[in-house]
Design a protein around this motif. Structure first.
Motif, short mmCIF file in Angstrom:
data_model
loop_
_atom_site.label_atom_id
_atom_site.label_comp_id
_atom_site.label_asym_id
_atom_site.label_seq_id
_atom_site.Cartn_x
_atom_site.Cartn_y
_atom_site.Cartn_z
N HIS A 439 0.83 -1.21 0.00
CA HIS A 439 0.00 0.00 0.00
C HIS A 439 0.86 1.26 0.00
N SER A 440 1.92 1.23 0.77
CA SER A 440 2.80 2.41 0.81
C SER A 440 3.44 2.67 -0.55
N ARG A 441 3.77 1.60 -1.29
CA ARG A 441 4.37 1.78 -2.60
C ARG A 441 3.35 2.30 -3.62
N LEU A 442 2.11 1.85 -3.51
CA LEU A 442 1.06 2.38 -4.40
C LEU A 442 0.83 3.86 -4.14
N VAL A 443 0.79 4.24 -2.87
CA VAL A 443 0.59 5.65 -2.52
C VAL A 443 1.79 6.48 -2.98
N ALA A 444 3.00 5.93 -2.82
CA ALA A 444 4.19 6.64 -3.27
C ALA A 444 4.18 6.84 -4.78
N ALA A 445 3.72 5.83 -5.53
CA ALA A 445 3.61 5.97 -6.99
C ALA A 445 2.61 7.05 -7.34
N ARG A 446 1.49 7.06 -6.63
CA ARG A 446 0.49 8.12 -6.85
C ARG A 446 1.08 9.49 -6.57
N ASP A 447 1.77 9.62 -5.45
CA ASP A 447 2.32 10.93 -5.06
C ASP A 447 3.44 11.38 -6.00
N ALA A 448 4.04 10.41 -6.71
CA ALA A 448 5.07 10.76 -7.69
C ALA A 448 4.46 11.13 -9.04
N GLY A 449 3.12 11.10 -9.12
CA GLY A 449 2.45 11.54 -10.32
C GLY A 449 1.81 10.45 -11.16
N ALA A 450 1.92 9.19 -10.73
CA ALA A 450 1.33 8.10 -11.50
C ALA A 450 -0.18 8.09 -11.35
N ALA A 451 -0.85 7.61 -12.38
CA ALA A 451 -2.29 7.34 -12.32
C ALA A 451 -2.45 5.87 -11.97
N VAL A 452 -3.06 5.58 -10.82
CA VAL A 452 -3.14 4.22 -10.32
C VAL A 452 -4.59 3.74 -10.40
N LEU A 453 -4.78 2.58 -11.03
CA LEU A 453 -6.08 1.91 -11.01
C LEU A 453 -5.96 0.73 -10.07
N LEU A 454 -6.67 0.79 -8.95
CA LEU A 454 -6.63 -0.26 -7.93
C LEU A 454 -7.90 -1.10 -8.07
#
Length: 504
Positions: A439-454
């Motif tokens: 979860h922390s890595r998904l949030v970090a990817a989001r905060d780095a600008g990625a668009a995440v589909l969970l």
């Protein structure tokens, strides 16, 4: 809770079970008892030895030391048929089904000749009754190869119940079920235990454990480190026993919406009907739904595995004319697949080879020649940074536990820093510590600008991480709604297809 658990008959006893794989001690002198009508939860982090222990109980593995006793009689080691005859049934975390046979044929397989006169009709009636009783809807004539992961799990559960198991082992039984389906399953199991069924279940979902189990046995590094009555403990205490330390749960702050990275406009494909979806950088978009309603089709479409039959796909504002898996990778799409065995890895490849599956041509090859030293160094980095517990990069990936396999896939994807990330059931089968890390890595990817589909069937996960949520039902997508805007009951109704037109 079953009030007379401690006074009830001991139906199962594991006495000093030890199992080694080379230099790895998977089980170390484990002792465990199970009483008639009792539900025991077997807990532990990934690689703690839970599944190995259950495979020994069911006869798939032979212990190096120790004995399995069922109602006072020792089970011959390494004989699943003996376990079945003794009334032990097992639902495996990883499916053991024949894709080319129907649901009914898979359930009957090994119990009676498939061509026996009258057998099919009786079997169908029994399966239909079990399906209704346990809330495990699946068409008996469907080919297993055409079923979703969730539907296959239902077949596995039905297969064990069909054999009239008196001791039922469930290895992550709700990993692919919706919250409503999980609640229905455990409610039915509770009724069954009142009639004498005994259950051992492995789960990483501590809220399930607290609701369903009478007693918890915790393993760490192959040893029993704790045994406690569920009524006398808490989720936090169980997590601390599993991990060896208290685990702090942090609140996930909302993301900051950026530009649309991927847009689907009225897109249809096999399994999808006129789907419109915008994935924005800086946001996690959650997708809720009952397994088999189009989640896999949507993930395959975005990942380039299938082509749209109608509608428009656009990446970073530009319409896509040629779409494929290679084109998706080139566009910065990373994918954590739903089925880590079927589509996430190659079982007989090493860990190193699996880390290079999607980038071998662009990252590790020059003029058609692979740089295997670079591949191995990359694998070592992923193993270290993502805590993949293994013998090393040259180990066959099929020998890893499911959770460690998932962590390797996560590392392979995240190290490429994708701009669009499809995370399809990313924490299925992971322990609480690994879940927090993913979860922390998904949030970090989001905060780095990625668009995440969970994509998840766990509403707790979706409500904790998602900035916006869609519900998918019968291949249609609802309008997005902000986290917390709808109640669980309202989301559950949408997942069941009720009131969908109003929300779509």
């Amino acid at each position: 809770m079953t009030p007379t658990v401690q006074k009830a008959e001991v139906v199962l006893r594991l006495d000093g079970i030890t199992k080694r794989f080379g230099g790895l001690v998977a089980n170390d002198a484990i002792c465990l008892t199970l009483h008639r009508g009792e539900v025991v939860a077997l807990l532990g982090e990934n690689g703690a030895g839970k599944t190995t222990l259950m495979n020994i109980l069911f006869g798939h593995y032979v212990a190096d030391a120790g004995t399995v006793w069922v109602r006072g009689a020792a089970l011959p080691p390494g004989h699943p048929r003996a376990a079945l005859r003794a009334g032990v049934g097992m639902v495996h975390q990883h499916f053991t089904l024949a894709d080319n046979l129907t649901v009914l044929e898979n359930i009957r397989l090994g119990t009676q000749p498939l061509l026996s006169l009258g057998g099919a009709a009786k079997a169908r009636a029994k399966v239909d009754q079990l399906s209704r009783d346990f809330g495990l809807a699946v068409h008996p004539d469907a080919r297993v190869g055409s079923l979703s992961v969730g539907e296959r799990q239902r077949v596995e559960i039905l297969k064990a119940l069909y054999r009239d198991a008196q001791i039922l082992i469930l290895d992550e039984p709700t990993a692919v079920l919706t919250p409503q389906e999980s609640d229905a399953l455990f409610a039915t199991l509770k009724q069954a235990t009142a009639r004498g069924l005994s259950v051992i279940f492995i789960s990483h979902k501590l809220h399930e454990v607290m609701a369903a189990a009478d007693r918890c046995v915790v393993l760490r590094h192959g040893r029993v480190v704790g045994e406690v009555a569920t009524a006398a403990t808490s989720r936090a205490e169980l997590a601390a026993l599993m991990m060896g330390e208290a685990l702090a749960e942090t609140q996930v702050a909302p993301g900051v919406a950026g530009a649309v990275r991927l847009a689907l406009d009225a897109v249809s494909s096999p399994g999808l009907r006129g789907v419109s979806l915008h994935l924005r950088g800086g946001l996690i978009t959650g997708l809720a739904g009952v397994s088999g309603n189009g989640q896999a089709a949507l993930a395959d479409l975005i990942g380039g595995a299938v082509l749209p039959t109608a509608g428009v796909i656009a990446c970073d504002g530009a319409a896509v004319t040629q779409w494929s898996a290679r084109a998706a990778l080139a566009a910065g799409v990373g994918r954590i697949p739903e089925d880590r065995h079927k589509t996430g890895t190659v079982a007989d490849f090493t860990l190193a080879e699996n880390t290079a599956l999607e980038t071998y041509a662009s990252r590790f090859a020059r003029a058609g020649v692979m740089n295997w030293a670079a591949v191995r160094a990359h694998a070592l980095s992923v193993i270290r940074d993502y805590d993949v517990r293994c013998e090393g990069p040259d180990q066959r990936i099929r020998l890893l536990s499911g959770g460690n396999m998932q962590k390797l896939i996560l590392g392979r994807v995240m190290e490429e820093q994708p701009g669009i990330l499809i995370a399809n059931q990313p924490v299925r089968g992971l322990d609480v510590g690994a879940i927090a890390y993913v979860h922390s890595r998904l949030v970090a990817a989001r905060d780095a600008g990625a668009a995440v589909l969970l994509i998840s069937e766990d509403l707790d996960e979706l409500e904790r991480l998602s900035d916006v949520i869609h519900v998918i039902s019968a291949g249609r997508l609802s309008r997005p709604f902000d986290r917390g805007a709808l109640s669980r009951a309202e989301i559950g109704l949408l997942m069941a297809g009720q009131g969908f037109d109003h929300a779509a």
